[in-house]
Motif scaffolding. Structure first.
Motif, PDB file in Angstrom:
ATOM      1  N   ARG A 104       0.834  -1.204   0.000  1.00  0.00           N
ATOM      2  CA  ARG A 104       0.000   0.000   0.000  1.00  0.00           C
ATOM      3  C   ARG A 104       0.866   1.249   0.000  1.00  0.00           C
ATOM      4  NH1 ARG A 104      -4.334   1.100   4.697  1.00  0.00           N
ATOM      5  NH2 ARG A 104      -2.420   1.637   5.831  1.00  0.00           N
ATOM      6  N   GLY A 105       1.965   1.213   0.748  1.00  0.00           N
ATOM      7  CA  GLY A 105       2.879   2.348   0.750  1.00  0.00           C
ATOM      8  C   GLY A 105       3.439   2.628  -0.635  1.00  0.00           C
ATOM      9  N   GLN A 106       3.817   1.577  -1.336  1.00  0.00           N
ATOM     10  CA  GLN A 106       4.328   1.761  -2.698  1.00  0.00           C
ATOM     11  C   GLN A 106       3.252   2.331  -3.614  1.00  0.00           C
ATOM     12  OE1 GLN A 106       5.767  -2.349  -3.000  1.00  0.00           O
ATOM     13  NE2 GLN A 106       7.795  -1.529  -3.412  1.00  0.00           N
ATOM     14  N   ALA A 107       2.018   1.825  -3.471  1.00  0.00           N
ATOM     15  CA  ALA A 107       0.919   2.332  -4.295  1.00  0.00           C
ATOM     16  C   ALA A 107       0.627   3.790  -3.970  1.00  0.00           C
ATOM     17  CB  ALA A 107      -0.326   1.468  -4.085  1.00  0.00           C
ATOM     18  N   ILE A 118       4.961   7.105   3.629  1.00  0.00           N
ATOM     19  CA  ILE A 118       5.883   7.120   4.772  1.00  0.00           C
ATOM     20  C   ILE A 118       5.223   6.511   6.001  1.00  0.00           C
ATOM     21  CG2 ILE A 118       7.060   8.673   6.394  1.00  0.00           C
ATOM     22  CD1 ILE A 118       7.742  10.433   3.890  1.00  0.00           C
ATOM     23  N   VAL A 119       3.956   6.842   6.238  1.00  0.00           N
ATOM     24  CA  VAL A 119       3.232   6.270   7.384  1.00  0.00           C
ATOM     25  C   VAL A 119       3.179   4.747   7.265  1.00  0.00           C
ATOM     26  CG1 VAL A 119       0.955   6.086   8.484  1.00  0.00           C
ATOM     27  CG2 VAL A 119       1.875   8.334   7.887  1.00  0.00           C
ATOM     28  N   ASP A 120       2.827   4.243   6.073  1.00  0.00           N
ATOM     29  CA  ASP A 120       2.733   2.794   5.895  1.00  0.00           C
ATOM     30  C   ASP A 120       4.086   2.110   6.048  1.00  0.00           C
ATOM     31  OD1 ASP A 120       0.001   2.797   5.554  1.00  0.00           O
ATOM     32  OD2 ASP A 120       0.069   2.610   3.378  1.00  0.00           O
ATOM     33  N   PHE A 121       5.119   2.671   5.451  1.00  0.00           N
ATOM     34  CA  PHE A 121       6.448   2.062   5.563  1.00  0.00           C
ATOM     35  C   PHE A 121       6.931   2.087   7.019  1.00  0.00           C
ATOM     36  CE2 PHE A 121       7.211   3.593   0.967  1.00  0.00           C
ATOM     37  CZ  PHE A 121       6.678   2.432   0.440  1.00  0.00           C
ATOM     38  N   ASP A 122       6.621   3.164   7.725  1.00  0.00           N
ATOM     39  CA  ASP A 122       7.010   3.252   9.131  1.00  0.00           C
ATOM     40  C   ASP A 122       6.305   2.174   9.965  1.00  0.00           C
ATOM     41  OD1 ASP A 122       8.437   4.617  11.294  1.00  0.00           O
ATOM     42  OD2 ASP A 122       6.438   5.234  11.955  1.00  0.00           O
ATOM     43  N   LEU A 123       5.022   1.968   9.709  1.00  0.00           N
ATOM     44  CA  LEU A 123       4.294   0.903  10.413  1.00  0.00           C
ATOM     45  C   LEU A 123       4.897  -0.464  10.104  1.00  0.00           C
ATOM     46  CD1 LEU A 123       0.593   2.082   9.949  1.00  0.00           C
ATOM     47  CD2 LEU A 123       1.849   1.923  12.104  1.00  0.00           C
ATOM     48  N   SER A 132      11.357  -2.954   4.648  1.00  0.00           N
ATOM     49  CA  SER A 132      10.536  -1.766   4.891  1.00  0.00           C
ATOM     50  C   SER A 132      11.375  -0.540   5.232  1.00  0.00           C
ATOM     51  CB  SER A 132       9.504  -2.037   5.989  1.00  0.00           C
ATOM     52  OG  SER A 132      10.123  -2.479   7.171  1.00  0.00           O
ATOM     53  N   LYS A 133      12.494  -0.732   5.907  1.00  0.00           N
ATOM     54  CA  LYS A 133      13.360   0.402   6.261  1.00  0.00           C
ATOM     55  C   LYS A 133      13.900   1.067   5.004  1.00  0.00           C
ATOM     56  CE  LYS A 133      15.610   2.898   9.294  1.00  0.00           C
ATOM     57  NZ  LYS A 133      14.907   3.877  10.100  1.00  0.00           N
ATOM     58  N   GLU A 134      14.305   0.260   4.030  1.00  0.00           N
ATOM     59  CA  GLU A 134      14.811   0.810   2.769  1.00  0.00           C
ATOM     60  C   GLU A 134      13.721   1.594   2.039  1.00  0.00           C
ATOM     61  OE1 GLU A 134      15.182  -2.369   3.770  1.00  0.00           O
ATOM     62  OE2 GLU A 134      17.341  -2.447   4.116  1.00  0.00           O
ATOM     63  N   LEU A 135      12.505   1.044   2.022  1.00  0.00           N
ATOM     64  CA  LEU A 135      11.391   1.748   1.379  1.00  0.00           C
ATOM     65  C   LEU A 135      11.077   3.050   2.107  1.00  0.00           C
ATOM     66  CD1 LEU A 135       9.066  -1.310   0.664  1.00  0.00           C
ATOM     67  CD2 LEU A 135      10.277   0.080  -1.028  1.00  0.00           C
ATOM     68  N   LEU A 136      11.126   3.016   3.419  1.00  0.00           N
ATOM     69  CA  LEU A 136      10.888   4.212   4.213  1.00  0.00           C
ATOM     70  C   LEU A 136      11.934   5.293   3.886  1.00  0.00           C
ATOM     71  CD1 LEU A 136       9.418   5.757   6.480  1.00  0.00           C
ATOM     72  CD2 LEU A 136      10.891   4.570   8.114  1.00  0.00           C
ATOM     73  N   ASN A 137      13.179   4.897   3.841  1.00  0.00           N
ATOM     74  CA  ASN A 137      14.251   5.861   3.539  1.00  0.00           C
ATOM     75  C   ASN A 137      14.101   6.440   2.132  1.00  0.00           C
ATOM     76  OD1 ASN A 137      15.410   5.578   6.066  1.00  0.00           O
ATOM     77  ND2 ASN A 137      16.806   3.972   5.410  1.00  0.00           N
ATOM     78  N   LYS A 138      13.731   5.616   1.172  1.00  0.00           N
ATOM     79  CA  LYS A 138      13.531   6.108  -0.196  1.00  0.00           C
ATOM     80  C   LYS A 138      12.355   7.094  -0.252  1.00  0.00           C
ATOM     81  CE  LYS A 138      15.394   2.231  -2.810  1.00  0.00           C
ATOM     82  NZ  LYS A 138      15.066   1.144  -3.766  1.00  0.00           N
ATOM     83  N   ALA A 139      11.277   6.754   0.451  1.00  0.00           N
ATOM     84  CA  ALA A 139      10.119   7.656   0.447  1.00  0.00           C
ATOM     85  C   ALA A 139      10.451   8.980   1.111  1.00  0.00           C
ATOM     86  CB  ALA A 139       8.928   6.982   1.160  1.00  0.00           C
ATOM     87  N   ARG A 140      11.190   8.927   2.209  1.00  0.00           N
ATOM     88  CA  ARG A 140      11.586  10.156   2.867  1.00  0.00           C
ATOM     89  C   ARG A 140      12.461  11.018   1.959  1.00  0.00           C
ATOM     90  NH1 ARG A 140      12.754   7.626   8.842  1.00  0.00           N
ATOM     91  NH2 ARG A 140      10.643   7.953   9.648  1.00  0.00           N
ATOM     92  N   ALA A 141      13.290  10.357   1.136  1.00  0.00           N
ATOM     93  CA  ALA A 141      14.159  11.067   0.205  1.00  0.00           C
ATOM     94  C   ALA A 141      13.427  11.480  -1.073  1.00  0.00           C
ATOM     95  CB  ALA A 141      15.368  10.202  -0.149  1.00  0.00           C
ATOM     96  N   GLY A 142      12.180  11.034  -1.202  1.00  0.00           N
ATOM     97  CA  GLY A 142      11.388  11.383  -2.390  1.00  0.00           C
ATOM     98  C   GLY A 142      11.757  10.596  -3.618  1.00  0.00           C
ATOM     99  N   LYS A 143      12.346   9.406  -3.441  1.00  0.00           N
ATOM    100  CA  LYS A 143      12.783   8.608  -4.598  1.00  0.00           C
ATOM    101  C   LYS A 143      11.800   7.515  -4.904  1.00  0.00           C
ATOM    102  CE  LYS A 143      17.599   9.530  -3.635  1.00  0.00           C
ATOM    103  NZ  LYS A 143      18.889   9.014  -3.298  1.00  0.00           N
TER     104      LYS A 143
END
Length: 143
Positions: A104-107, A118-123, A132-143
């Motif tokens: 869902r975070g990716q979508a 970011i909320v979903d990846f953090d959860l 999930s940590k890698e996805l969270l970091n990418k989302a925070r970086a806007g990538k």
């Protein structure tokens, strides 16, 4: 059992054949449609996977695997909003599913909802879901 065993060992063509045989014997077997759809998804056959997963969900609307896999298939097929709908239904039934949260975070990220992603990846991180940590970091970086 043979279909699931083949699926688990990554022999997707054999799994699909076994699920198809099961459906020939019992055309209303939601689990077989869900399993075959999941195998097709892992082969990258998103349109075919969605058709099987749609049928599984017609037969068993609360199938957790079918909801999660159809969400992933929709995401990979370029339908992030459809994916979000499936992941929302899945998470309403089983809220502690890190894989569904990441999907869902990716979508959400693909649909422009960076904050929601970011909320979903953090959860998912809090649940200890791998990657999930890698996805969270990418989302925070806007990538």
């Amino acid at each position: 059992r043979a279909a699931k065993a083949a699926f688990d060992r990554g022999d997707l063509d054999v799994a699909i054949a076994h699920y198809t045989e099961a459906l020939d014997l019992c055309p209303g077997l939601a689990e077989a449609f869900a399993g075959r759809g999941g195998a097709k998804l892992r082969q990258g056959l998103c349109t075919e996977a969605i058709a099987d997963l749609d049928r599984a969900l017609e037969l068993e609307p609360d199938s957790l695997y079918a909801l999660r896999d159809r969400g992933q298939a929709r995401l990979e097929a370029g339908d992030p909003m459809g994916a979000i709908g499936d992941f929302n239904r899945k998470l309403a039934l089983a809220p502690a599913d890190g894989r569904a949260l990441c999907g869902r975070g990716q979508a959400k990220f693909e649909s422009g909802d960076r904050a929601g992603a970011i909320v979903d990846f953090d959860l998912a991180c809090k649940l200890g879901y791998p990657g999930s940590k890698e996805l969270l970091n990418k989302a925070r970086a806007g990538k």
